[in-house]
Scaffold this motif. Structure first.
Motif, PDB file in Angstrom:
ATOM      1  N   GLY A  52      51.969  32.703  82.533  1.00 38.52           N
ATOM      2  CA  GLY A  52      53.276  33.135  81.939  1.00 38.52           C
ATOM      3  C   GLY A  52      54.228  31.940  82.055  1.00 38.52           C
ATOM      4  O   GLY A  52      54.276  31.047  82.959  1.00 38.52           O
ATOM      5  N   ARG A  54      57.544  32.301  82.833  1.00 37.04           N
ATOM      6  CA  ARG A  54      58.588  32.372  84.103  1.00 37.04           C
ATOM      7  C   ARG A  54      57.654  31.700  85.262  1.00 37.04           C
ATOM      8  O   ARG A  54      58.486  31.100  85.785  1.00 37.04           O
ATOM      9  N   GLU A  55      56.486  32.162  85.638  1.00 36.09           N
ATOM     10  CA  GLU A  55      56.005  31.632  86.714  1.00 36.09           C
ATOM     11  C   GLU A  55      55.674  30.014  86.554  1.00 36.09           C
ATOM     12  O   GLU A  55      55.748  29.142  87.597  1.00 36.09           O
ATOM     13  N   GLU A  94      59.410  36.150  76.978  1.00 36.40           N
ATOM     14  CA  GLU A  94      58.398  36.822  77.785  1.00 36.40           C
ATOM     15  C   GLU A  94      59.094  37.343  79.167  1.00 36.40           C
ATOM     16  O   GLU A  94      60.205  36.534  79.473  1.00 36.40           O
ATOM     17  N   ASN A  95      58.894  38.475  79.592  1.00 32.60           N
ATOM     18  CA  ASN A  95      59.713  38.775  80.822  1.00 32.60           C
ATOM     19  C   ASN A  95      61.104  39.076  80.874  1.00 32.60           C
ATOM     20  O   ASN A  95      61.895  38.681  81.569  1.00 32.60           O
ATOM     21  N   GLY A  96      61.471  39.503  79.661  1.00 32.24           N
ATOM     22  CA  GLY A  96      62.870  39.620  79.056  1.00 32.24           C
ATOM     23  C   GLY A  96      63.672  38.348  78.687  1.00 32.24           C
ATOM     24  O   GLY A  96      64.861  38.394  78.600  1.00 32.24           O
ATOM     25  N   VAL A  98      63.220  33.834  79.220  1.00 31.52           N
ATOM     26  CA  VAL A  98      63.068  32.639  80.247  1.00 31.52           C
ATOM     27  C   VAL A  98      63.667  31.327  79.585  1.00 31.52           C
ATOM     28  O   VAL A  98      62.671  31.068  78.476  1.00 31.52           O
ATOM     29  N   ARG A 110      56.121  37.118  71.129  1.00 29.82           N
ATOM     30  CA  ARG A 110      54.942  37.801  71.450  1.00 29.82           C
ATOM     31  C   ARG A 110      54.547  38.302  69.999  1.00 29.82           C
ATOM     32  O   ARG A 110      55.132  38.448  68.985  1.00 29.82           O
ATOM     33  N   TYR A 157      51.415  34.904  73.095  1.00 37.76           N
ATOM     34  CA  TYR A 157      52.666  34.514  72.820  1.00 37.76           C
ATOM     35  C   TYR A 157      52.361  33.328  71.859  1.00 37.76           C
ATOM     36  O   TYR A 157      51.528  32.610  72.027  1.00 37.76           O
TER      37      TYR A 157
END
Length: 213
Positions: A52, A54-55, A94-96, A98, A110, A157
């Motif tokens: 992802g 974010r990470e 992704e994740n709200g 980033v 996505r 995504y």
């Protein structure tokens, strides 16, 4: 001796990508490293990735590799692969949401979830397996690779570049999406060339010889 730096931030299939680059780079050295100074000494860079955004951004920033990538992107040939392509855009949903590296204007979004109608032909998320890539524009990295060649994908995504001129390849999965992008000295593939047999290896070989100047 020319050198290719593979950016190691702990997320990506570095072994298979590194071996693939070694196979096609003739006398060039392939260096897998998380040291920004060592990577800046390389003649060209590859930004891989699985997972992802974010990470990915968290680890790039922790290792101060985000600054190195921004500096190197001003002059060195650079290739993004899979997540490495997505993180080159400005933003991922992704994740709200980033913020990413911003090497290309645009965002990552996505694929829509398939309808729950039980249809055997409904498209699944993630997009996984072989699919064709349509060459939207000519580029040195396509040299010797036929249009509509099959490549291997694994992703949920996909990139939506703001500038259509940055799209050098597209793929259909429910709708058309950008599966390859390029500008100046930077290019990126959503698919995995190292897992895409002979034509994937040809793309990597073309990158090792690419002179954007």
């Amino acid at each position: 001796m020319a050198s290719i730096g593979v950016i190691d931030y702990g997320m990506g299939n570095l072994h298979s990508l590194g071996k693939a680059l070694e196979r096609v780079s003739d006398s060039g050295r392939v260096i897998i490293s998380y040291d920004p100074n060592e990577l800046l000494k390389c003649d060209r860079l590859v930004l891989p990735g699985v997972g992802g955004v974010r990470e990915c951004m968290k680890e790039l920033q922790r290792l101060e590799l985000n600054e190195m990538v921004a500096e190197a992107a001003r002059s060195k040939p650079m290739l993004g692969v899979c997540l490495g392509m997505q993180v080159m855009l400005e933003w991922s949903d992704e994740n709200g949401g980033v913020p990413a590296l911003g090497l290309f204007p645009g965002r990552v979004t996505r694929f829509p979830d398939p309808p729950e109608d039980g249809s055997p032909n409904r498209l699944k998320v993630p997009h996984m397996g072989w699919n064709r890539v349509r060459q939207v524009q000519q580029h040195p990295l396509w040299r010797g690779v036929p249009d509509q060649t099959w490549f291997y994908f694994v992703h949920s995504y996909h990139a939506v570049p703001t500038n259509p001129a940055h799209i050098m390849g597209s793929t259909d999965y429910g709708a058309s999406f950008a599966s390859a992008i390029a500008r100046d000295n930077i290019a990126a593939f959503q698919f995995h060339p190292e897992k895409s047999q002979n034509y994937g290896m040809m793309l990597l070989a073309n990158f090792t010889q690419w002179d954007p100047a």
